[in-house]
Design an enzyme around this catalytic site. Structure first.
Site, PDB file in Angstrom:
ATOM      1  N   HIS A   6       0.833  -1.206   0.000  1.00  0.00           N
ATOM      2  CA  HIS A   6       0.000   0.000   0.000  1.00  0.00           C
ATOM      3  C   HIS A   6       0.865   1.253   0.000  1.00  0.00           C
ATOM      4  O   HIS A   6       1.129   1.847   1.038  1.00  0.00           O
ATOM      5  CB  HIS A   6      -0.927  -0.042   1.226  1.00  0.00           C
ATOM      6  CG  HIS A   6      -1.944   1.060   1.299  1.00  0.00           C
ATOM      7  ND1 HIS A   6      -2.797   1.197   2.374  1.00  0.00           N
ATOM      8  CD2 HIS A   6      -2.265   2.058   0.452  1.00  0.00           C
ATOM      9  CE1 HIS A   6      -3.571   2.242   2.184  1.00  0.00           C
ATOM     10  NE2 HIS A   6      -3.278   2.789   1.035  1.00  0.00           N
ATOM     11  N   HIS A   8       1.415   5.055  -2.242  1.00  0.00           N
ATOM     12  CA  HIS A   8       0.735   5.950  -3.186  1.00  0.00           C
ATOM     13  C   HIS A   8       1.744   6.908  -3.826  1.00  0.00           C
ATOM     14  O   HIS A   8       2.679   7.386  -3.174  1.00  0.00           O
ATOM     15  CB  HIS A   8      -0.345   6.768  -2.476  1.00  0.00           C
ATOM     16  CG  HIS A   8      -1.518   5.964  -2.019  1.00  0.00           C
ATOM     17  ND1 HIS A   8      -2.322   5.259  -2.876  1.00  0.00           N
ATOM     18  CD2 HIS A   8      -2.041   5.764  -0.779  1.00  0.00           C
ATOM     19  CE1 HIS A   8      -3.287   4.664  -2.196  1.00  0.00           C
ATOM     20  NE2 HIS A   8      -3.137   4.947  -0.909  1.00  0.00           N
ATOM     21  N   ALA A  65      -4.559   8.394  -3.506  1.00  0.00           N
ATOM     22  CA  ALA A  65      -5.948   7.984  -3.295  1.00  0.00           C
ATOM     23  C   ALA A  65      -6.893   9.183  -3.204  1.00  0.00           C
ATOM     24  O   ALA A  65      -7.968   9.189  -3.818  1.00  0.00           O
ATOM     25  CB  ALA A  65      -6.050   7.129  -2.039  1.00  0.00           C
ATOM     26  N   SER A  66      -6.500  10.197  -2.457  1.00  0.00           N
ATOM     27  CA  SER A  66      -7.413  11.334  -2.299  1.00  0.00           C
ATOM     28  C   SER A  66      -7.575  12.089  -3.612  1.00  0.00           C
ATOM     29  O   SER A  66      -8.553  12.807  -3.811  1.00  0.00           O
ATOM     30  CB  SER A  66      -6.916  12.277  -1.205  1.00  0.00           C
ATOM     31  OG  SER A  66      -5.652  12.819  -1.560  1.00  0.00           O
ATOM     32  N   HIS A 170     -10.697   1.261  -1.377  1.00  0.00           N
ATOM     33  CA  HIS A 170     -10.084   2.506  -0.900  1.00  0.00           C
ATOM     34  C   HIS A 170     -10.875   3.693  -1.430  1.00  0.00           C
ATOM     35  O   HIS A 170     -10.936   3.933  -2.623  1.00  0.00           O
ATOM     36  CB  HIS A 170      -8.631   2.575  -1.392  1.00  0.00           C
ATOM     37  CG  HIS A 170      -7.756   3.494  -0.583  1.00  0.00           C
ATOM     38  ND1 HIS A 170      -8.096   4.793  -0.291  1.00  0.00           N
ATOM     39  CD2 HIS A 170      -6.551   3.288   0.005  1.00  0.00           C
ATOM     40  CE1 HIS A 170      -7.135   5.335   0.445  1.00  0.00           C
ATOM     41  NE2 HIS A 170      -6.197   4.452   0.642  1.00  0.00           N
ATOM     42  N   TYR A 186     -11.683   7.638   5.396  1.00  0.00           N
ATOM     43  CA  TYR A 186     -10.947   6.407   5.057  1.00  0.00           C
ATOM     44  C   TYR A 186     -11.319   5.271   6.022  1.00  0.00           C
ATOM     45  O   TYR A 186     -11.640   4.161   5.607  1.00  0.00           O
ATOM     46  CB  TYR A 186      -9.430   6.643   5.109  1.00  0.00           C
ATOM     47  CG  TYR A 186      -8.821   7.352   3.914  1.00  0.00           C
ATOM     48  CD1 TYR A 186      -9.591   8.026   2.980  1.00  0.00           C
ATOM     49  CD2 TYR A 186      -7.437   7.346   3.721  1.00  0.00           C
ATOM     50  CE1 TYR A 186      -9.014   8.675   1.891  1.00  0.00           C
ATOM     51  CE2 TYR A 186      -6.850   7.984   2.631  1.00  0.00           C
ATOM     52  CZ  TYR A 186      -7.642   8.656   1.723  1.00  0.00           C
ATOM     53  OH  TYR A 186      -7.049   9.289   0.654  1.00  0.00           O
ATOM     54  N   HIS A 215      -5.748   0.402   5.985  1.00  0.00           N
ATOM     55  CA  HIS A 215      -5.769   1.082   7.291  1.00  0.00           C
ATOM     56  C   HIS A 215      -6.181   0.108   8.384  1.00  0.00           C
ATOM     57  O   HIS A 215      -7.016   0.410   9.239  1.00  0.00           O
ATOM     58  CB  HIS A 215      -6.712   2.300   7.259  1.00  0.00           C
ATOM     59  CG  HIS A 215      -6.641   3.042   5.962  1.00  0.00           C
ATOM     60  ND1 HIS A 215      -7.650   3.008   5.026  1.00  0.00           N
ATOM     61  CD2 HIS A 215      -5.662   3.776   5.408  1.00  0.00           C
ATOM     62  CE1 HIS A 215      -7.290   3.709   3.965  1.00  0.00           C
ATOM     63  NE2 HIS A 215      -6.096   4.189   4.161  1.00  0.00           N
ATOM     64  N   GLU A 275       1.246   2.571   3.724  1.00  0.00           N
ATOM     65  CA  GLU A 275       0.454   3.672   3.155  1.00  0.00           C
ATOM     66  C   GLU A 275       1.359   4.895   2.941  1.00  0.00           C
ATOM     67  O   GLU A 275       0.928   6.035   3.096  1.00  0.00           O
ATOM     68  CB  GLU A 275      -0.712   4.023   4.093  1.00  0.00           C
ATOM     69  CG  GLU A 275      -1.805   4.912   3.504  1.00  0.00           C
ATOM     70  CD  GLU A 275      -2.698   5.520   4.581  1.00  0.00           C
ATOM     71  OE1 GLU A 275      -2.453   5.273   5.760  1.00  0.00           O
ATOM     72  OE2 GLU A 275      -3.638   6.241   4.225  1.00  0.00           O
ATOM     73  N   ARG A 281       2.998  12.102   8.081  1.00  0.00           N
ATOM     74  CA  ARG A 281       4.384  12.356   7.689  1.00  0.00           C
ATOM     75  C   ARG A 281       5.145  12.687   8.963  1.00  0.00           C
ATOM     76  O   ARG A 281       4.565  13.130   9.942  1.00  0.00           O
ATOM     77  CB  ARG A 281       4.476  13.547   6.716  1.00  0.00           C
ATOM     78  CG  ARG A 281       3.468  13.527   5.584  1.00  0.00           C
ATOM     79  CD  ARG A 281       3.867  12.658   4.424  1.00  0.00           C
ATOM     80  NE  ARG A 281       2.738  12.402   3.521  1.00  0.00           N
ATOM     81  CZ  ARG A 281       2.501  13.063   2.383  1.00  0.00           C
ATOM     82  NH1 ARG A 281       3.319  14.008   2.000  1.00  0.00           N
ATOM     83  NH2 ARG A 281       1.447  12.763   1.630  1.00  0.00           N
TER      84      ARG A 281
END
Lengths: 332, 332
Positions: A6, A8, A65-66, A170, A186, A215, A275, A281
Site C-alpha cells: 500500500h 501511493h 488515493a485522495s 479505498h 478512510y 488502514h 500507506e 508524515r
C-alpha cells in the site's frame, strides 16, 4: 523479502496536477511531457529512499488515493484522469521494476457506470501488467451510491475475479464536511465495507474475489467481538468466514494498534503496508520513530518467524499472484 | 461500586412503540397508560437482572438509541417522542433509584433547530434530575447536517455546559443503506466526531463541556498513532489535549479490544459501560461469556486497583456530577 502492499504516488511531477486542474476547469487537457528524470526525482528522495532505508524490497504503487476524486461525474474526464495517473505509475514501475509494482486507479463516477471502469481494469492488468486495482466503494464521496454487495457492482467484481487480481477497497476525497478525508472517511469506509460484506453474499457469488481492506481494517479488528456478536444475533456466518476473501493491511501507526491487529486477525490475512507517503508524515517526537514506519511495529508484535514472513511476503505473493509472477520473472 | 454509563431502555412496554407508530402514521397520538408493574416487568428480567448478575450497581439508562429517529423532520413530533421516551425512563429510574439513573433523548431534527432540544435538556436535567443527555451528531441519519464544532450547535453546547451534565455523542438509525446502524454507523459516528473535535476548537469555546464517545471511541484508540500523526502534520494540538473534555466508554466486546483501549487511553478517560441491552445479545459460543459482559474484559485488562476503580466508578462520578450527588443523597 518485505513487500509493502500500500504505497501511493503522492509525489508525482506537477504536470499531473496541472493536467487535472485543466480538466476540472473544463479545458481540453493533455498531460504535458514528463521526463524519466522527473519521475526519478519524484520518487528517489521520497518513497524509494524511505522504502530502502527501512529495509523494504517492493512496494505496490498506486496513484494518490485522495486525488482519484471519483465524485466528478463526467465519465470521459474520469477515464482520461485514471489513464494519465496509471500511465505515470506504470512508468515509475518500469524504471524501478524491482522496487515498485503498479496498482490501478479506476475511472469510477458517482453514476456507477462501469463500462469505462472495466476497460481500464483490462487495460492496466492485461496490457500493462498491473498487479491489483483500487476500488472506491463510495465514488460519490457522499455515500450516495449502493453497497458493494449490490448486484449493480457485479460486472466489476466479475472482471476482477476473472483477471485474478485483488482489489484494495479505498475511498478518495470525502465530499461531506462531517468526514475528514484521512482521519474519518478512510476509516469509516473500511469499517462500512466490512459490515456490507458481513451482511451480504458477495463471496458466494464471487468465490475467487479477494478484497484488501486498508488502514488495518478501519474499526473492524478493534470491534471483532461486536461483529461476531452481531453476526450471531442476525444468523449470519461468523466474520471469520470472510477471511477466505478479505485481507487487512498494516497501515496502523502505533504499536498497540498493530499488536491488536496481529492478535485478532490470523497472520494469513494480514498484509504488510505503510500507506507511504500517505496520511501521516514525520516522526513521533516522543520516540523519533516515523509514524508510518509500520515495519517496526510489525516486527515488534511478537509474531513467529513464519507468521512474520507471511505478513511481510508470502501472503502478498498469494493474494497478488501477478506480483508473484513478476517477482519470479526477476528470479526472486 | 460498578457504574455502567451506557444502558438503553430497549425493552420498553409495547405502548411506547404503538405511540411512535401512531405518530409516524400522522395520527394524533397519546401514550396509552403504562402501569408500574409493566415497567417492572420490562426491566426486572432484562437490564436489571443482568446488571445484578454481573455485579453491577448502577446503570445510566436512556431511551433506545436506534429508536430516537431524529431523521423525522417534524419538531412537534420529535418533542412529543422525546418527552414520552424520557418520561418512561424517568419512571423506571424512580422505581429503582439505586439501580438506574436517567439520561435523556433529545428532540433533535434534521433542521438543526434547537429551541425544543434545549427545552428538553432543561426539563429533564433541571426538573427531573437526569444526569446526562445523548446528543446525536447526525440528526439527519444521512450526515446532511454540520459538524458538531459548527457554531450552529453553540446554543446546545452552551446549555449542556451550563447545567454541568455530560453529553454522550450517540447517533440513531442510519438512513443510508451503506451503513449498517449497529455495525457501521455507530462506530463511524464515534470516529468522525472525534476527528471533528481534533480539527475544531469546541473546547476552547466550551471549556467545561464533557463529551463521552461510546463504543470504545469507534476506531479512535486503534488508530491513536494516526491521529497523533495527522495532528502534528496539520499543526493541531496532540489528541491527548482533548482528554480534558473527551471520555471513552468500554462498549467493546472482546478482550483484545478492551486491552487496546486501556493501553492507549489513560484510565482517567475511560468509563465502564456495556451498552446493555444493545447491539449484541447472547454469548460467545467459544467461551460461554456474553458478548456485552464487558466487566470481565475490563477486570482482566491488568489495570491497577486504583485505575480499575477509576474506570468503574470514580471517573463516572466526576464526569457526571449529578450522578455523584444522586448517589451521595442515597448514602453511597
Amino acid at each position: 523479502m518485505i513487500i509493502d502492499v500500500h504505497g501511493h504516488y503522492t509525489t508525482a511531477p506537477g504536470q499531473l496536477q496541472a493536467f487535472r486542474d485543466a480538466q476540472l476547469a473544463g479545458q481540453t487537457a493533455e498531460l504535458a511531457p514528463v521526463s524519466d528524470d522527473e519521475l526519478r526525482e519524484s520518487v528517489e528522495p521520497n518513497q524509494l529512499r524511505i522504502l530502502r532505508e527501512r529495509g523494504g524490497d517492493v512496494m505496490l504503487f498506486s496513484p494518490k488515493a485522495s486525488g482519484m476524486e471519483h465524485h466528478v461525474p463526467d465519465t470521459a474526464v474520469a477515464a482520461a484522469w485514471a489513464r494519465a495517473s496509471n500511465d505515470l505509475v506504470h512508468r515509475v514501475c518500469a524504471l524501478y521494476p524491482e522496487h515498485f509494482a503498479p496498482v490501478a486507479q479506476l475511472p469510477q463516477t458517482p453514476s456507477g457506470e462501469l463500462a469505462g471502469v472495466i476497460a481500464e481494469v483490462r487495460r492496466t492488468v492485461t496490457e500493462l501488467g498491473f498487479v491489483g486495482v483500487n476500488v472506491n466503494p463510495d465514488p460519490s464521496g457522499t455515500w450516495a451510491g449502493r453497497p458493494v454487495t449490490d448486484p449493480s457492482w457485479n460486472p466489476l467484481w466479475e472482471v476482477i475475479e476473472e483477471l485474478d487480481v485483488p482489489a484494495m477497497v479505498h475511498v478518495s476525497t470525502a465530499c461531506n464536511p462531517n468526514f475528514h478525508t484521512l482521519g474519518a472517511h478512510y476509516l469509516n469506509a473500511d469499517t462500512s465495507v466490512f459490515m456490507q460484506l458481513l451482511q451480504g453474499d458477495l463471496f458466494q457469488r464471487f468465490p475467487g474475489l479477494r478484497l484488501v481492506i486498508p488502514h488495518g481494517g478501519g474499526a473492524v479488528p478493534y470491534h471483532w467481538g461486536r461483529y461476531r456478536g452481531l453476526a450471531m444475533r442476525n444468523g449470519w456466518p461468523d466474520p471469520a468466514e470472510l477471511l477466505g476473501n478479505v485481507f487487512f493491511d498494516t497501515a496502523v501507526y502505533h504499536q498497540p494498534g498493530i499488536d491488536l491487529l496481529t492478535r485478532v486477525v490470523p497472520s494469513t490475512n494480514i498484509l504488510f503496508s505503510s500507506e507511504m507517503l500517505g496520511a501521516v508524515r514525520g516522526a513521533d517526537p516522543a520516540t523519533g520513530i516515523p509514524w508510518d514506519d509500520t515495519l517496526r511495529y510489525v516486527e515488534a508484535a511478537g509474531l513467529s518467524p513464519d507468521d512474520l514472513a507471511a505478513v511481510c511476503e508470502t501472503n502478498a505473493r498469494r493474494v497478488y499472484p501477478a506480483l508473484d509472477r513478476r517477482l519470479k520473472a526477476q528470479g526472486r
